[in-house]
Design an enzyme around this catalytic site. Structure first.
Site, PDB file in Angstrom:
ATOM      1  N   CYS A  56      39.217  36.997  43.253  1.00  7.67           N
ATOM      2  CA  CYS A  56      39.742  38.358  43.414  1.00  7.67           C
ATOM      3  C   CYS A  56      38.833  39.374  42.719  1.00  7.67           C
ATOM      4  O   CYS A  56      38.552  40.448  43.244  1.00  7.67           O
ATOM      5  CB  CYS A  56      41.146  38.442  42.822  1.00  7.67           C
ATOM      6  SG  CYS A  56      42.212  37.077  43.320  1.00  7.67           S
TER       7      CYS A  56
HETATM    8  C1  BEZ Z   1      40.672  33.022  42.134  1.00  5.51           C
HETATM    9  O1  BEZ Z   1      40.858  34.141  42.583  1.00  5.51           O
HETATM   10  O2  BEZ Z   1      39.548  32.518  42.058  1.00  5.51           O
HETATM   11  C2  BEZ Z   1      41.835  32.225  41.650  1.00  5.51           C
HETATM   12  C3  BEZ Z   1      43.103  32.598  42.027  1.00  5.51           C
HETATM   13  C4  BEZ Z   1      44.172  31.865  41.562  1.00  5.51           C
HETATM   14  C5  BEZ Z   1      43.976  30.791  40.729  1.00  5.51           C
HETATM   15  C6  BEZ Z   1      42.712  30.443  40.347  1.00  5.51           C
HETATM   16  C7  BEZ Z   1      41.634  31.160  40.808  1.00  5.51           C
END
Ligand code: BEZ
Length: 177
Positions: A56
């Protein structure tokens, strides 16, 4: 019969800067409703599992920010990112990313995400209830197009990221109807 999904009516508890507030932390609560965010506008909404998470923070939010003007050329009035995080966390995340264009919406209680049908358990990561990753094109509160990552499920080991990417949403917007 075509059923048009409407975004749920929810009150979001945001924190806004106000120089009239004394002290080292000049912010106050400001309630904003779904009508404030979605009324009379054509917007892109996207949602993700959590502020500060790697995909994100590295790809999804920065690329929506970079492509904002391209979305505007397609008639998009705003781009919103909603996450099941409180206003303090979302403000800190916006600051860390230097966001100027994409607006972050704090859905700390998960009410909006639950009513959108997108709340999932992420207890496997110690996160609790969070949002499944999706994006939507929303016109005056009505969902026009829906981009949901595959495999909607609780405690999913994978974190699919593709259809809700800014590049895919923009390509779809640009495609002739
Ligand atoms: C990520 O955006 O990389 C992510 C999202 C949720 C859990 C772990 C990583």
């Amino acid at each position: 019969m075509t059923v048009t999904k409407k975004v749920p009516f929810v009150t979001f508890r945001t924190r806004v800067r106000d120089e009239n507030v004394e002290g080292p932390n000049p912010y106050r609560w400001e309630d904003k409703t779904s009508d404030d965010y979605f009324g009379g506008k054509r917007v892109v909404l996207f949602s993700l599992p959590g502020a500060f998470t790697p995909t994100c923070s590295t790809y999804q939010v920065p690329n929506f920010e970079k492509l904002y003007d391209e979305f505007a050329k397609e008639g998009i009035d705003a781009i919103y990112c909603v996450s099941v995080n409180d206003a303090f966390v979302m403000n800190a995340w916006a600051k860390s990313l230097g966001l100027q264009k994409v607006e972050l919406i704090p859905d700390g209680s998960g009410e909006f995400t639950r009513k959108m049908g997108m709340l999932v358990a992420k207890d496997n990561l110690g996160f609790g209830m969070r949002s499944w990753r999706y994006a939507a094109l929303i016109n005056n509160g009505a969902v026009e197009q829906w981009f949901e990552e595959e495999g909607f499920s609780d405690n999913c080991e994978a974190d699919p990221y593709g259809v809700s990417s800014p590049q895919n949403v923009l390509e779809t917007l640009k495609a002739p109807a």
